[in-house]
Design an enzyme around this catalytic site. Structure first.
Site, mmCIF file in Angstrom:
data_model
loop_
_atom_site.group_PDB
_atom_site.id
_atom_site.type_symbol
_atom_site.label_atom_id
_atom_site.label_comp_id
_atom_site.label_asym_id
_atom_site.label_seq_id
_atom_site.Cartn_x
_atom_site.Cartn_y
_atom_site.Cartn_z
ATOM 1 N N GLU A 89 49.312 26.720 65.617
ATOM 2 C CA GLU A 89 48.023 26.033 65.795
ATOM 3 C C GLU A 89 47.709 25.766 67.262
ATOM 4 O OE1 GLU A 89 48.812 25.824 61.591
ATOM 5 O OE2 GLU A 89 50.089 25.383 63.329
ATOM 6 N N HIS A 158 50.553 16.960 53.691
ATOM 7 C CA HIS A 158 49.345 17.749 53.462
ATOM 8 C C HIS A 158 48.182 16.886 52.960
ATOM 9 C CE1 HIS A 158 52.589 20.703 53.334
ATOM 10 N NE2 HIS A 158 51.703 21.678 53.473
#
Length: 359
Positions: A89, A158
């Site tokens: 990322e 998550h």
């Protein structure tokens, strides 16, 4: 006589057909579209409209996206416009920010915003601050988008809502769509904006279908950033929410309406800049405020709303303290029964409404 009846019957049928045609000409056409497809349409239309726009992220190209939001775009636009990246990322977010500084308009997808923590230096220090630090000489027209908040059965790493985190930072605009119309109109506005914009979607909303009006189906359709929408008018209590919680508020409002309580439901759409004016106007009518969000309570979106109302002219109109309905202040558990008790449910909203109205 039989032939005469047939003549009149055929005449009536012909008139009926003409009337139906005229009706469809004048009435707005609606189409059932999922949030996933609305986001896909928005990107497709903006990729077609502006050759500077491109999409990059993990599995966005050949696999059609982890959630199929980018389905079909790689086949249509090819490797230069739809780019699969390594699982890094910080790396691909940095590439995207650099591309924006060089004059392109990237859409950077995070597979979940929990993973954007790997890239938050790029989002904040590189993207959010540059336009200001360059005295307006260096725009950074980039969109960071992907699923945010709790999904189902994916546990703590998550499930976090980052609306409060990113909306804390000057230089960013933060959007949180609920419906298909929100998703399409807000994403198109985000892509066209010269500022870095964070678009917080919700995984559990991707497959939910909404009616998309004829206006929203247009390629020119955009929703102004910074303007909330009243999804349901009411005069007893104001419910303010964003993302998936808007639907929960509407469901709670439908239940409460059977008991004579009319809730005004406000869909924030934008977290930063926050549409305080719409919230204040509603409170001045209903005299009660409840904010609903899936994120944690401390320093959350609801906390900011309550602070602004306390400091502003609407405070004097409140007949009861403002109430926050939030996620529980713990990391998200994995077990379903614990998960259900960690995020707001419709019953929690109903309970809070009755509490603030002394029912």
């Amino acid at each position: 006589m039989a032939s005469l009846r047939c003549f009149f019957r055929s005449g009536r049928n012909a008139i009926s057909v003409v009337l139906r045609r005229e009706f469809h000409k004048t009435s707005p056409a609606t189409l059932q579209v999922t949030v996933r497809d609305a986001l896909n349409q928005a990107m497709d239309e903006e990729l077609e409209r502006d050759e500077r726009v491109f999409l990059l992220g993990e599995e966005v190209a050949q696999y059609d996206g982890a959630y199929k939001v980018s389905r079909g775009l790689w086949k249509k636009y090819g490797d230069k416009r739809i780019i699969d990246t390594p699982i890094s990322e910080m790396g691909f977010a940095g590439i995207a920010v650099g591309a924006a500084m060089a004059g392109l308009r990237p859409i950077c997808e995070f597979m979940t915003f929990n993973f954007s923590m790997q890239a938050i230096d790029q989002v904040i220090n590189s993207a959010a601050k540059t336009y200001y630090m360059s005295a307006g000489l260096q725009p950074v027209p980039i969109v960071f988008r992907g699923p945010n908040g709790a999904s189902a059965g994916v546990a703590a790493q998550h499930s976090q809502c980052f609306a409060a985190w990113y909306s804390h930072c000057p230089g960013l605009k933060v959007l949180s769509p609920w419906s298909a119309e929100d998703a399409k109109g807000l994403l198109k506005s985000a892509i066209r904006d010269d500022n870095p914009v964070v678009v917080l979607e919700n995984e559990l909303m991707y497959g939910v279908a909404f009616e998309l009006s004829d206006e929203a189906q247009s390629k020119d359709f955009v929703i102004p950033i910074g303007k909330a929408k009243i999804e349901r008018p009411g005069n007893h209590v104001t419910l303010v929410a964003h993302s998936r919680m808007v639907g929960f508020c509407l469901d709670a409002a439908a239940v409460l309406a059977k008991e004579g309580v009319e809730c005004e439901v406000i869909n924030l759409r934008t977290i930063r800049p926050l549409d305080t004016d719409t919230i204040e106007a509603s409170i001045m009518k209903t005299n009660h405020l409840i904010s609903v969000e899936g994120g944690w309570p401390q320093f959350g979106v609801g906390a900011e709303i309550c602070a602004r109302i306390m400091e502003g002219p609407a405070f004097n109109y409140l007949d009861a303290p403002a109430i926050r309905v939030t996620g529980v202040d713990i990391p998200m558990p994995y077990a379903k029964i614990l998960e259900d008790n960690s995020v707001p449910q419709i019953k929690d909203i109903i309970f809070s409404v009755k509490k603030t109205l002394n029912m």
